[in-house]
Design a protein around this motif. Structure first.
Motif, mmCIF file in Angstrom:
data_model
loop_
_atom_site.group_PDB
_atom_site.id
_atom_site.type_symbol
_atom_site.label_atom_id
_atom_site.label_comp_id
_atom_site.label_asym_id
_atom_site.label_seq_id
_atom_site.Cartn_x
_atom_site.Cartn_y
_atom_site.Cartn_z
ATOM 1 N N CYS A 64 -27.671 -46.569 38.380
ATOM 2 C CA CYS A 64 -28.131 -45.255 37.950
ATOM 3 C C CYS A 64 -29.451 -45.338 37.188
ATOM 4 O O CYS A 64 -30.357 -44.526 37.403
ATOM 5 C CB CYS A 64 -27.057 -44.597 37.076
ATOM 6 S SG CYS A 64 -25.549 -44.142 37.964
ATOM 7 N N SER A 98 -19.087 -37.876 35.606
ATOM 8 C CA SER A 98 -20.262 -37.091 35.264
ATOM 9 C C SER A 98 -20.166 -36.518 33.852
ATOM 10 O O SER A 98 -19.127 -36.580 33.192
ATOM 11 C CB SER A 98 -20.431 -35.946 36.270
ATOM 12 O OG SER A 98 -19.341 -35.030 36.156
ATOM 13 N N ARG A 102 -31.617 -41.899 37.141
ATOM 14 C CA ARG A 102 -30.629 -40.850 36.916
ATOM 15 C C ARG A 102 -30.121 -40.894 35.476
ATOM 16 O O ARG A 102 -30.088 -41.957 34.864
ATOM 17 C CB ARG A 102 -29.454 -41.017 37.890
ATOM 18 C CG ARG A 102 -29.879 -40.998 39.345
ATOM 19 C CD ARG A 102 -28.752 -41.414 40.266
ATOM 20 N NE ARG A 102 -27.603 -40.545 40.114
ATOM 21 C CZ ARG A 102 -26.431 -40.772 40.697
ATOM 22 N NH1 ARG A 102 -26.258 -41.870 41.425
ATOM 23 N NH2 ARG A 102 -25.436 -39.925 40.537
ATOM 24 N N ASN A 103 -29.721 -39.730 34.957
ATOM 25 C CA ASN A 103 -29.226 -39.691 33.575
ATOM 26 C C ASN A 103 -27.709 -39.549 33.498
ATOM 27 O O ASN A 103 -27.158 -39.439 32.405
ATOM 28 C CB ASN A 103 -29.892 -38.552 32.801
ATOM 29 C CG ASN A 103 -29.426 -37.181 33.264
ATOM 30 O OD1 ASN A 103 -28.972 -37.024 34.402
ATOM 31 N ND2 ASN A 103 -29.551 -36.186 32.411
ATOM 32 N N SER A 140 -23.781 -40.512 35.964
ATOM 33 C CA SER A 140 -23.178 -41.150 37.126
ATOM 34 C C SER A 140 -22.233 -40.189 37.822
ATOM 35 O O SER A 140 -21.531 -39.407 37.169
ATOM 36 C CB SER A 140 -22.402 -42.404 36.691
ATOM 37 O OG SER A 140 -21.603 -42.900 37.746
#
Length: 491
Positions: free
Chosen positions: A387, A399, A392-393, A395
């Motif tokens: 991630c 989430s 990305r911030n 998963s």
């Protein structure tokens, strides 16, 4: 003779052990077949309502990581990648980017996490910093796991320029504060569950991570293990039919004073069952029913939780800190079920047709872990790396919205049980009982009116009070006069 040969060939295909490479079937070499020539073993199943001790086919799943001293399993051959094993191509060692970890703080859980990182490719993960309240603890951890920087202050680790992501694993009530600290210093965060103690705290931490464009994940590591992916695969293929019920139990004896440090049994144990129910049904529960026991410190020590979803789907979760339970989960569908023990990191799934095994990678070479199956956290660490390198911030495995939902469910359970801050709304103080208790601690009831209990000096001005006789006369004189009326008009 021809019929005999045909029978033997068909039997070997039906009962042979199959190896799953990157969650897809490939050919298993003969030396890995540990259950016999034809792949048949006498497997003892510990599920109560299941047939014991009978020949059962077993399927073996191999981990998807690159071998530390050799080529990747997914690079075994072009035929596997172009055929059934092609889906695993994205798991190869695609680059040499090293994710540099900080450990905050050193703990038994952190020690297991470091051991889990040791089974991953060394050019993917490295622990560069750690912090502990006692320097001796930090130095011992650093020597054991070859860590360069040692700190005794969380702020110093947060300012360390060599750290990319911080693994947070203190006592549960400290999670929120440490997450904010690391995010404020632009560090990605993997925080052990629960992310925070309340839904409001979770909201604030998630907002900060999004605002600063940093990766943040609650350490719900069961979502990342291969057994869970296999369960999802079976559900999507409708192998269980329409899902009906999820039942899971988790009970371990824990001292009440120690349980209070974890925030109660729902916060510490219940999250595993909650996340499993959400993972199976993939929707927000319609309703929740709770019963349980709370000790004198307003900490929940046992809870029975029932979540109701659409189409009459139900999840029942039983957790306790007073005794050991079976610690297993059953996923029931209309056409079949899947059973597993240690469902926070299962290494075997039991079905009517076969047992499916998921051996943990490097278990024969890595150091022993303090907690059961904690080597499985290597899958979580690998997900964090994917991630972060992908920009990305959060998963998809677990989430931010799911972290919020789990926190909301825990708050609802605590409100029903009257735990912690919710206790005042459920327990009305009995003033008469408190007065009686106060009297009980006095040996002589007359002592309350004796001179030993009266104030003999005004502390604020240091003036000595008049003798008791004079005090009584002044009090009687005061009662004979009418009290002045207090004006309601502001000055």
């Amino acid at each position: 003779m021809l019929k005999l040969i045909t029978l033997i060939k068909s039997r070997s295909k039906k009962l042979g052990v199959r190896c799953y490479q990157n969650r897809l079937p490939t050919v298993l070499s003969q030396k890995t077949n540990s259950v016999g020539r034809f792949g048949v073993g006498m497997v003892a199943c510990d599920i109560k309502d299941y047939t014991l001790w009978r020949p059962r086919p077993r399927q073996l799943h191999i981990n998807r990581f690159t071998d530390r001293n050799g080529p990747s399993n997914s690079d075994a051959g072009s035929e596997e990648q172009n055929g059934e094993g092609g889906e695993g191509a994205d798991w190869t060692a695609n680059d040499g980017t090293v994710l540099r970890w900080g450990i905050a703080p050193v703990s038994l859980m952190a020690d297991d996490f470091a051991t889990a990182l040791s089974v991953l490719p060394p050019n993917h993960h490295r622990i560069v910093s750690c912090v502990a309240a006692y320097q001796s603890h930090a130095l011992a951890f650093a020597e054991r796991h070859h860590v360069e920087n040692v700190y005794t202050s969380f702020e110093d680790l947060a300012k360390c320029p060599n750290v990319d992501v911080v693994y947070i694993s203190p006592l549960n009530p400290q999670h929120s504060e440490l997450c904010h600290l690391m995010l404020n210093h632009d560090k990605h965060v993997l925080c052990e569950k629960p992310l925070c103690m309340t839904e409001d705290q979770v909201k604030k931490v998630l907002e900060k991570a999004r605002a600063r464009r940093l990766f943040l994940m609650e350490g719900m590591w069961p979502r990342c293990v291969p057994a869970y992916h296999y369960i999802r695969h079976q559900i999507l293929r409708n192998r269980l039919g329409e899902l009906q019920h999820v039942h899971c139990t988790l009970g371990l004896p824990i001292a009440h004073n120690r349980l209070a440090l974890y925030g109660g049994v729902t916060t510490d144990f219940g999250v595993y069952g909650l996340q499993l129910a959400l993972w199976i049904f993939r929707e927000v529960p319609r309703s929740i029913q709770v019963s349980g026991r709370v000790n004198a410190d307003n900490v929940d020590v046992a809870a029975d939780i029932e979540l109701t979803f659409s189409r009459n789907q139900i999840a029942t979760i039983e957790v306790t800190s007073e005794k050991r339970l079976s610690n297993r989960a059953i996923i029931q569908g209309k056409d079949g079920c899947i059973k597993m023990t240690n469902y926070w990191c299962p290494t075997r799934l039991v079905t009517e047709e076969a047992d499916f095994e998921f051996p943990l990678p490097g278990s024969d070479q890595a150091l022993p872990t303090h907690y059961h199956n904690r080597l499985g956290m290597c899958y979580e660490a690998d997900e964090v790396r994917k991630c972060i390198l992908g920009g990305r911030n959060e998963s998809d495995m677990f989430s931010h919205n799911e972290s919020l939902l789990v926190a909301n469910l825990i708050d609802s359970i605590h409100a029903e049980l009257g735990v912690g801050s919710y206790a005042v709304t459920h327990k009305v103080p009995d003033l008469q009982k408190e007065i009686e208790c106060a009297r009980d601690i006095v040996e002589d009831p007359e002592e309350l009116a004796s001179e030993t209990c009266r104030v003999v000096q005004k502390i604020d001005v240091g003036e000595t009070l008049p003798p008791p006789e004079t005090q009584k006369e002044l009090a009687m004189e005061a009662t004979t006069h009418t009290r002045p009326t207090v004006s309601q008009t502001p000055p």
